[in-house]
Write an enzyme that holds these catalytic residues in place. Structure first.
Site, PDB file in Angstrom:
ATOM      1  CG  ASN A   1      49.911  71.727  83.266  1.00 30.19           C
ATOM      2  OD1 ASN A   1      48.547  71.258  83.069  1.00 30.19           O
ATOM      3  ND2 ASN A   1      50.827  71.779  82.227  1.00 30.19           N
TER       4      ASN A   1
ATOM      5  CE1 TYR B   1      48.572  61.619  72.163  1.00 28.67           C
ATOM      6  CE2 TYR B   1      49.450  63.611  73.329  1.00 28.67           C
ATOM      7  CZ  TYR B   1      49.688  62.535  72.873  1.00 28.67           C
ATOM      8  OH  TYR B   1      50.800  61.796  73.376  1.00 28.67           O
TER       9      TYR B   1
HETATM   10  P1  AMP Z   1      53.173  63.034  64.040  1.00 26.86           P
HETATM   11  O1  AMP Z   1      53.796  61.548  64.081  1.00 26.86           O
HETATM   12  O2  AMP Z   1      54.219  64.010  64.208  1.00 26.86           O
HETATM   13  O3  AMP Z   1      52.385  63.321  63.180  1.00 26.86           O
HETATM   14  O4  AMP Z   1      52.701  62.953  65.462  1.00 26.86           O
HETATM   15  C1  AMP Z   1      51.131  62.533  65.650  1.00 26.86           C
HETATM   16  C2  AMP Z   1      51.070  61.337  66.609  1.00 26.86           C
HETATM   17  O5  AMP Z   1      51.799  62.023  67.889  1.00 26.86           O
HETATM   18  C3  AMP Z   1      49.530  61.148  66.807  1.00 26.86           C
HETATM   19  O6  AMP Z   1      49.540  59.607  66.902  1.00 26.86           O
HETATM   20  C4  AMP Z   1      49.368  61.791  68.057  1.00 26.86           C
HETATM   21  O7  AMP Z   1      48.361  60.832  68.982  1.00 26.86           O
HETATM   22  C5  AMP Z   1      50.682  62.177  68.871  1.00 26.86           C
HETATM   23  N1  AMP Z   1      50.540  63.463  69.376  1.00 26.86           N
HETATM   24  C6  AMP Z   1      49.913  64.561  69.043  1.00 26.86           C
HETATM   25  N2  AMP Z   1      50.272  65.753  69.636  1.00 26.86           N
HETATM   26  C7  AMP Z   1      51.051  65.299  70.407  1.00 26.86           C
HETATM   27  C8  AMP Z   1      52.089  65.880  71.464  1.00 26.86           C
HETATM   28  N3  AMP Z   1      51.752  67.136  71.620  1.00 26.86           N
HETATM   29  N4  AMP Z   1      52.852  65.262  72.228  1.00 26.86           N
HETATM   30  C9  AMP Z   1      53.048  63.674  71.775  1.00 26.86           C
HETATM   31  N5  AMP Z   1      52.348  63.213  71.116  1.00 26.86           N
HETATM   32  C10 AMP Z   1      51.413  63.752  70.373  1.00 26.86           C
END
Ligand code: AMP
Length: 451
Positions: free
Chosen positions: A110, A250
Site C-alpha cells: 500500500n 476521508y
Molecule cells: P469530487 O466530486 O471530484 O469533488 O470529489 C469529492 C467527493 O469524492 C467527496 O464526496 C469525497 O468524499 C470523495 N473523495 C475525495 N477524495 C477521494 C478519493 N481520493 N477517492 C475517492 N473519493 C474521494
C-alpha cells in the site's frame, strides 16, 4: 509510464494461525473501502505459497472452497486494490508473486513509489523483464538481484533503493515480513490473534477477526515473523513520521484507529472546528453520506443546529470517483444519492462533505437539494481546499483537474451553485488531530511535499 496502481490499497498479513487465509479474507473484507478494483491472497503452508487474485470485490474473488482447499497453510497475506480508471489489468492485482533463487516470494503493497520509473528503467537496461505496470514489481527484481544471502538482508537492500510511500507485507516459504517507509505515510498496525500475529492497514480488520491491537509498525521498522519466536524488530531507517492527514479526513473507516488515533473522533472534531470557524444560520445540518457524517455531527453539536439525514445513499453503487468520463460521474452521483424532499423543502441547509476534488459531487448535490425545494444551501468542507495531487498513495487527479487549484473560493462557490462555501483551515485541521503538525503530510492541501 508506470501507473500509480498501489494507491489507496489495503494490506493484511496473518502469521501462525490455522485459519490464516480465512482471517486474511475477513480482514480484507473489513478493508474493502480502501479498494474495490481487485483482491488477492497468498498463503503459505511451510512448503509452498499459493496465490489467488482477481478483479472484483473480496466476496466475489474468494469462496469457501478456495479458502479451505487452495489457500492452505498457517500464514497468509492479502491485498485489495484501488486504481485509477481505465486500468483494469489482472496483471496489476496483488499479491505480486515470484520464484527466484531463494525460493518463492509474495508481496503486498500500500503506497506509491515516487522513483519507480527510474528504478524500473535501470532494471530493464540490465535485462529485467516486467509483467505488470506496478511499481511493486520493482521490489521483486531488486530482491532477486541483491547479493545478500538472506531474504531479510535482501529486503533491506531493496528498500534502500526505493523512495516513496510503502506499507509492505512479504511472505516467504517459512516467514512473514512487515515493513513501513521511514515517513510512515500509510498506516500499518500490529496485533495478536490467538497464538499468532496480524498486521493490517487499519484496526477495523482486527475487530472483525477478534484480534487484539498491540502497536503500530513504526515508520522505518521491519518486523520478522518466524515460527516459535516473538516478532523480531529491526530499525531499518530512522523514523521521520509524516502520516497522511487525508486518512483522517476521508480515507480510513471511522471505527478504525490509524496512526494510533481513532478516525471518528478526529473527523468529528474537524466538524466542531468547522462550526467555530465558519458558522452560518440554517435550519439543519445535512451530511453528504458517508464521508461527511462524523464531521456533520460535530458541526451540529457545536452550532446547536439539528442534524438530519436529508440525503440518502444507495449502498449498492460503487464509488463515483473512479468512473472514467465526466458524464458517467455525473450520472453515478445521481444514482447514488437522493434527497428526502419533504424534509428539505423550504429549508436553509448546511451541507457538510469531507472534501471537494473536481467539484462534481458538490455541484450535483446542491442542484439536487435546490430541485427538492431547499431555500438556501451552504456548503461547508471539513478539510482545506485540495490544491495539490498526492504522490504518496492517495488517488487524486492532476492539478489541472483539482478545482481548488484553478478557481478562487468565490468561483468554486458559483460553480457548485452554493449560497456560500467555506473550508476548514489547515491550522484547525491540525488542531483536530493529536500530535505535532510536523508529524503529518499535508501536501494535498499545502503543496509542501516531503520527498
Ligand atoms: P469530487 O466530486 O471530484 O469533488 O470529489 C469529492 C467527493 O469524492 C467527496 O464526496 C469525497 O468524499 C470523495 N473523495 C475525495 N477524495 C477521494 C478519493 N481520493 N477517492 C475517492 N473519493 C474521494
Amino acid at each position: 509510464m508506470l501507473e500509480n496502481v498501489n494507491e489507496k490499497c489495503a494490506v493484511v498479513g496473518i502469521f501462525n494461525h490455522k485459519d490464516a487465509s480465512k482471517l486474511a479474507y475477513f480482514g480484507l473484507h473489513a478493508l474493502q473501502h480502501r479498494g474495490q478494483e481487485a483482491a488477492g491472497i497468498s498463503s503459505g503452508d511451510g512448503k509452498k505459497l499459493h496465490t489467488i487474485k482477481d478483479r472484483g470485490l473480496v466476496s466475489q474473488v474468494f469462496n469457501n472452497d478456495i479458502l479451505e482447499n487452495t489457500l492452505v497453510g498457517d500464514m497468509a497475506i492479502g491485498h485489495t486494490r484501488y486504481s485509477t480508471a481505465g486500468d483494469d489489468s489482472i496483471l496489476d492485482a496483488q499479491p505480486v508473486h515470484a520464484n527466484y533463487d531463494l525460493g518463492q516470494l509474495s508481496i503486498v503493497h500500500n503506497g506509491n513509489l515516487i522513483n519507480a520509473n527510474e528504478v524500473r528503467n535501470e532494471l530493464i537496461q540490465k535485462g529485467a523483464i516486467f509483467q505488470s505496470s506496478m511499481d511493486t514489481e520493482n521490489l521483486i527484481h531488486l530482491i532477486a538481484k541483491s547479493n545478500q544471502r538472506k531474504l531479510k538482508d535482501r529486503i533491506i537492500d531493496a528498500v534502500h533503493k526505493i523512495k516513496g510511500a510503502y506499507s509492505l507485507v512479504f511472505l516467504s516459504r517459512s516467514k512473514m515480513f512487515a515493513m513501513r517507509d521511514p515517513n510512515g505515510f500509510r498506516p500499518l498496525s500490529l496485533g495478536r490473534v490467538g497464538e499468532g500475529y496480524v498486521v493490517a492497514s487499519e484496526t477495523c480488520a482486527f475487530d472483525l477477526i477478534g484480534a487484539e491491537y498491540m502497536r503500530e509498525v513504526e515508520p522505518g521498522e521491519m518486523l520478522i515473523f518466524e515460527k516459535d519466536k516473538a516478532p523480531q524488530s529491526i530499525k531499518v531507517f530512522e523514523a521521520e513520521p509524516k502520516h497522511c492527514i487525508f486518512e483522517y479526513v476521508y480515507f480510513a473507516r471511522p471505527d478504525s484507529n490509524v496512526f494510533g488515533q481513532n478516525v471518528y473522533k478526529n473527523r468529528k472534531q474537524m466538524g466542531i472546528e468547522l462550526a467555530k470557524e465558519h458558522p452560518v444560520e440554517a435550519d439543519m445540518i445535512v451530511p453528504v453520506p458517508d464521508g461527511g457524517i462524523p464531521s456533520a455531527i460535530g458541526y451540529s453539536q457545536e452550532s446547536g443546529i439539528p442534524f438530519e439525514m436529508g440525503i440518502m445513499r444507495n449502498h449498492y453503487i460503487g464509488r463515483t470517483f473512479i468512473e472514467p468520463t465526466q458524464e458517467m460521474r455525473d450520472l453515478k452521483v445521481k444514482m447514488k444519492l437522493s434527497p428526502i424532499t419533504s424534509l428539505i423543502k423550504g429549508k436553509k441547509i448546511i451541507v457538510i462533505d469531507d472534501s471537494i476534488v473536481r467539484g462534481t459531487t458538490s455541484r450535483r448535490i446542491i442542484r439536487m437539494l435546490k430541485e427538492a425545494g431547499a431555500e438556501e444551501v451552504h456548503m461547508r468542507i471539513s478539510s482545506p481546499p485540495t490544491t495539490d495531487p498526492c504522490f504518496y498513495g492517495v488517488d487524486t487527479p492532476d492539478k489541472d483537474k483539482l478545482i481548488a487549484a484553478n478557481m478562487s473560493n468565490q468561483e468554486i462557490c458559483e460553480y457548485i451553485e452554493a449560497d456560500s462555501l467555506a473550508y476548514l483551515s489547515t491550522d484547525a485541521l491540525m488542531r483536530s488531530v493529536d500530535g505535532e503538525a510536523s508529524s503529518y503530510c499535508t501536501a494535498c492541501f499545502t503543496g509542501d511535499y516531503i520527498l
